[in-house]
Design a protein around this motif. Sequence first.
Motif, PDB file in Angstrom:
ATOM      1  N   PRO A  25      24.894   9.967  28.515  1.00 25.52           N
ATOM      2  CA  PRO A  25      24.720  10.616  27.213  1.00 25.52           C
ATOM      3  C   PRO A  25      25.624  10.004  26.157  1.00 25.52           C
ATOM      4  O   PRO A  25      26.584   9.283  26.468  1.00 25.52           O
ATOM      5  CB  PRO A  25      25.110  12.075  27.503  1.00 25.52           C
ATOM      6  N   ILE A  26      25.345  10.299  24.902  1.00 30.36           N
ATOM      7  CA  ILE A  26      26.135   9.769  23.793  1.00 30.36           C
ATOM      8  C   ILE A  26      27.521  10.404  23.806  1.00 30.36           C
ATOM      9  O   ILE A  26      27.663  11.622  23.912  1.00 30.36           O
ATOM     10  CB  ILE A  26      25.430  10.066  22.451  1.00 30.36           C
ATOM     11  N   ALA A  27      28.572   9.575  23.703  1.00 29.64           N
ATOM     12  CA  ALA A  27      29.943  10.073  23.651  1.00 29.64           C
ATOM     13  C   ALA A  27      30.251  10.567  22.234  1.00 29.64           C
ATOM     14  O   ALA A  27      29.792   9.994  21.246  1.00 29.64           O
ATOM     15  CB  ALA A  27      30.923   8.970  24.045  1.00 29.64           C
ATOM     16  N   GLU A  28      31.038  11.622  22.143  1.00 27.49           N
ATOM     17  CA  GLU A  28      31.365  12.201  20.845  1.00 27.49           C
ATOM     18  C   GLU A  28      32.235  11.273  20.002  1.00 27.49           C
ATOM     19  O   GLU A  28      32.137  11.247  18.786  1.00 27.49           O
ATOM     20  CB  GLU A  28      32.076  13.544  21.039  1.00 27.49           C
ATOM     21  N   ASP A  29      33.133  10.546  20.655  1.00 27.47           N
ATOM     22  CA  ASP A  29      33.944   9.543  19.961  1.00 27.47           C
ATOM     23  C   ASP A  29      34.439   8.548  20.994  1.00 27.47           C
ATOM     24  O   ASP A  29      34.153   8.677  22.188  1.00 27.47           O
ATOM     25  CB  ASP A  29      35.093  10.166  19.161  1.00 27.47           C
ATOM     26  N   ILE A  30      35.218   7.554  20.558  1.00 30.13           N
ATOM     27  CA  ILE A  30      35.634   6.483  21.451  1.00 30.13           C
ATOM     28  C   ILE A  30      36.537   6.992  22.571  1.00 30.13           C
ATOM     29  O   ILE A  30      36.550   6.452  23.678  1.00 30.13           O
ATOM     30  CB  ILE A  30      36.322   5.348  20.646  1.00 30.13           C
TER      31      ILE A  30
END
Length: 359
Positions: A25-30
């Motif tokens: 899934p897409i990560a919220e930030d690095i």
Amino acid sequence: MSSLSAAPSAIASRPETPACASLPPIAEDISAAVGATPLVRLSRLFPTCRAQLFAKLESVNPGGSTKDRPALAMVQAALADGTLAPGGTVVESSSGNLGVALARTCAVSGLRFVCVVDSRTNATTIATIRALGGQVEVVDQPDPETGDLLTARRKRVRALLEEIPGAVNLNQYANPANPGAHRNGTMAEIAAALEGRVDVLLAAVSTTGTLSGCTAYLREHAMSTRTVAVDAQGSALFDGTPAPRPLPGFGAGMVTELSRSVHPDELVRVAPLDAVAGARLLARREGILAGASTGAIVHALAQLPGQLAADARVALIVHDSGVPYLETIYSDAWVRETLGASPADIAAAITRLEEAARA
């Protein structure tokens, strides 16, 4: 219709591949991309070795090193307990990798970061810290009392804490969040990937946070893993005699607070040229470009094959990427100037490494 005009419709009708369907899934930030690094089988490094060799690729963390884990853990802990105020300033001593990791973490967290490095730090590392918004202070003279650059760096940190209102030092050398990140992350991931059976673990030491955290996990889960600490010649750790160390990133010029509670089963001290040989052999055999500390681990690993059972599982940690070292340990000119070793000397060191692994 020509084959060229038919190509777009053929591509458009191609079904989705399984790889696309299994993307994470897409990560919220690095920061959410830290950890969960791959464990890779090493089948080409020492072909005659009877044991199974595995490399934990901490080099693929966002900041390029295992230091991403403690950097994130220490910042989060300091914000959570109020030690570090939102929008505050972090001042930390680093040989390079933690500096990059903290620069990235502070950028994402809205914090100011001041990193104290010394003259051995790679130019690429310093440029990376600055690119991420960090301020760099370079200590170019060793401490006059001890002759040690690390001691000089820590003194400069204390001076900056007095100069900068509200500044906080996370102190990677004593902060429990440092080994905690490896207990809960690095070692837990290795153990899960190898189904709870790890016969030997090799890790390089500097603060000793990695080895300390991994050892804590092993103890808590009653694992009989043999731990091998890989240290630099000239390091003060584990009753060593301090001496100049030309390679940054492993070893320490003073006994760190964390190291006092670390008791590895075996200690291997590695000379600079042997670390260079190990890193270059790993790159050429396995396509893994790693730093000097990992090169030292490869050297230590070469001493073990004759002691290992055919089904032994050996895990080593690739602490960082070799990209910042392209102008140093991967440069024949730098090795000649800094270590006094010619290309023929490097080749001979690699040959000795290979012969040791076959013994």
